[in-house]
Design a protein around this motif. Sequence first.
Motif, PDB file in Angstrom:
ATOM      1  N   GLY A 159       0.842  -1.250  -0.108  1.00  0.00           N
ATOM      2  CA  GLY A 159      -0.005   0.018   0.086  1.00  0.00           C
ATOM      3  C   GLY A 159       0.695   1.203   0.000  1.00  0.00           C
ATOM      4  N   ALA A 160       2.075   1.148   0.066  1.00  0.00           N
ATOM      5  CA  ALA A 160       2.992   2.311   0.073  1.00  0.00           C
ATOM      6  C   ALA A 160       3.394   2.496  -1.281  1.00  0.00           C
ATOM      7  N   ILE A 161       3.655   3.751  -1.592  1.00  0.00           N
ATOM      8  CA  ILE A 161       4.133   4.166  -2.946  1.00  0.00           C
ATOM      9  C   ILE A 161       5.376   5.107  -2.765  1.00  0.00           C
ATOM     10  N   TRP A 162       6.592   4.565  -3.007  1.00  0.00           N
ATOM     11  CA  TRP A 162       7.826   5.523  -2.686  1.00  0.00           C
ATOM     12  C   TRP A 162       8.174   5.870  -4.379  1.00  0.00           C
ATOM     13  N   LEU A 163       8.385   7.389  -4.257  1.00  0.00           N
ATOM     14  CA  LEU A 163       8.531   7.720  -5.608  1.00  0.00           C
ATOM     15  C   LEU A 163       9.618   8.888  -5.426  1.00  0.00           C
ATOM     16  N   SER A 164      10.506   8.859  -6.311  1.00  0.00           N
ATOM     17  CA  SER A 164      11.722   9.707  -6.230  1.00  0.00           C
ATOM     18  C   SER A 164      12.410  10.016  -7.803  1.00  0.00           C
ATOM     19  N   ASP A 165      12.946  11.461  -7.656  1.00  0.00           N
ATOM     20  CA  ASP A 165      13.686  11.744  -8.959  1.00  0.00           C
ATOM     21  C   ASP A 165      15.106  12.068  -8.318  1.00  0.00           C
ATOM     22  N   ASP A 166      15.812  12.782  -9.056  1.00  0.00           N
ATOM     23  CA  ASP A 166      17.101  12.965  -8.624  1.00  0.00           C
ATOM     24  C   ASP A 166      17.026  14.159  -7.039  1.00  0.00           C
ATOM     25  N   ARG A 167      15.953  14.826  -6.744  1.00  0.00           N
ATOM     26  CA  ARG A 167      16.048  15.735  -5.855  1.00  0.00           C
ATOM     27  C   ARG A 167      14.873  15.433  -4.734  1.00  0.00           C
TER      28      ARG A 167
END
Length: 184
Positions: A159-167
């Motif tokens: 149920g968790a969404i980890w979302l990332s970019d370079d910052r």
Amino acid sequence: MALKATIYKATVNVADMDRNVYLDASLTLARHPSETEERLMLRLLAWLVNADERLTFTRGLSAEDEPEIWLMNDHNGIEVWVELGLPDERRIKKACNRSARVFLYTYTGRAAQIWWQQNQNKLTQQDNLTIRFLDDEQLKALTQLASRSMTLQATMQDGAIWLSDDRHHLELHFTDWLINGRLT
């Protein structure tokens, strides 16, 4: 002179541990002149959590008879229908009749809560409908990732969404209001 859509490009890496879906994709999103950046990013998030090689963005706001995102089968039947916002209950019923699974992603806190109270009894009759809500604070954080050219990593588990970019590195959680026609 009509305003043109603004084009966003997203290169995404998806690791959905819950569904065992792992893929890389290059996506093109056209932001309609009347669409907010928040809505665009929620549309991208909806694609990520339903990721599939055949999942595609449609004409969206420009087409009344299409969802925001869909997955068509080999016989032009609709497997997955993804809507955003606070649609009319009749539109949701129509989607549920045309598609095997329907996902509705709601947002805008107070308005969404009122909409849900007004439509809850009618929508629980649809056993192929899932409704998920993203609160204003998380939507604001998600929108910080928006740029005309994005590279994003998305991991989903429990149920968790980890979302990332370079910052930025975000952990997002939808509030499930309805899962396959059942209240949560």
